[in-house]
Motif scaffolding. Sequence first.
Motif, mmCIF file in Angstrom:
data_model
loop_
_atom_site.group_PDB
_atom_site.id
_atom_site.type_symbol
_atom_site.label_atom_id
_atom_site.label_comp_id
_atom_site.label_asym_id
_atom_site.label_seq_id
_atom_site.Cartn_x
_atom_site.Cartn_y
_atom_site.Cartn_z
ATOM 1 N N ILE A 193 74.137 28.090 99.577
ATOM 2 C CA ILE A 193 74.434 28.930 98.415
ATOM 3 C C ILE A 193 73.654 30.234 98.555
ATOM 4 N N HIS A 194 74.379 31.353 98.522
ATOM 5 C CA HIS A 194 73.780 32.682 98.632
ATOM 6 C C HIS A 194 73.819 33.339 97.250
ATOM 7 N N LEU A 195 72.695 33.863 96.792
ATOM 8 C CA LEU A 195 72.647 34.572 95.511
ATOM 9 C C LEU A 195 72.382 36.045 95.770
ATOM 10 N N ASN A 196 73.169 36.902 95.126
ATOM 11 C CA ASN A 196 73.009 38.337 95.269
ATOM 12 C C ASN A 196 73.293 38.964 93.926
ATOM 13 N N ARG A 197 72.297 39.530 93.329
ATOM 14 C CA ARG A 197 72.467 40.138 92.009
ATOM 15 C C ARG A 197 72.687 41.638 92.143
ATOM 16 N N PRO A 198 73.869 42.095 91.784
ATOM 17 C CA PRO A 198 74.090 43.541 91.801
ATOM 18 C C PRO A 198 73.236 44.211 90.723
ATOM 19 N N PRO A 199 72.977 45.474 90.849
ATOM 20 C CA PRO A 199 72.068 46.158 89.924
ATOM 21 C C PRO A 199 72.675 46.517 88.573
ATOM 22 N N ARG A 200 73.786 45.871 88.154
ATOM 23 C CA ARG A 200 74.398 46.253 86.878
ATOM 24 C C ARG A 200 75.070 45.050 86.210
ATOM 25 N N ASN A 201 75.323 45.177 84.935
ATOM 26 C CA ASN A 201 76.137 44.257 84.137
ATOM 27 C C ASN A 201 75.583 42.843 83.967
ATOM 28 N N GLY A 202 74.427 42.526 84.511
ATOM 29 C CA GLY A 202 73.893 41.185 84.350
ATOM 30 C C GLY A 202 74.675 40.099 85.079
ATOM 31 N N VAL A 208 81.940 34.425 94.349
ATOM 32 C CA VAL A 208 82.389 34.622 92.975
ATOM 33 C C VAL A 208 81.296 35.347 92.204
ATOM 34 N N THR A 209 81.677 35.941 91.097
ATOM 35 C CA THR A 209 80.717 36.584 90.201
ATOM 36 C C THR A 209 80.627 35.744 88.941
ATOM 37 N N ARG A 210 79.432 35.482 88.503
ATOM 38 C CA ARG A 210 79.187 34.671 87.313
ATOM 39 C C ARG A 210 78.219 35.396 86.391
ATOM 40 N N ARG A 211 78.353 35.112 85.109
ATOM 41 C CA ARG A 211 77.404 35.595 84.097
ATOM 42 C C ARG A 211 76.568 34.413 83.635
ATOM 43 N N GLU A 212 75.513 34.706 82.934
ATOM 44 C CA GLU A 212 74.682 33.638 82.383
ATOM 45 C C GLU A 212 75.544 32.722 81.508
#
Length: 69
Positions: free
Chosen positions: A38-47, A6-10
């Motif tokens: 739990i795997h975390l992967n931050r894409p380079p855009r949109n926070g 899933v994608t989550r924001r702050e």
Amino acid sequence: MGFLTVTRREGENLRLTIDPDVDTEKLLRLLLRDGITIHLNRPPRNGHIRIGIEAPQQVKISREELIEN
């Protein structure tokens, strides 16, 4: 084991719950053997942060905003 991404924001949350009808002894054995990853992967855009959760099928993963209080 199941896998969900899933994608989550702050400020946005996920909730892991267990159905009351689950065989808790079986689930406990699975958790003791495999745990939850739990795997975390931050894409380079949109926070946004992409979160991957690998857990036994008996563990329900929900976006908190979809849970009724």
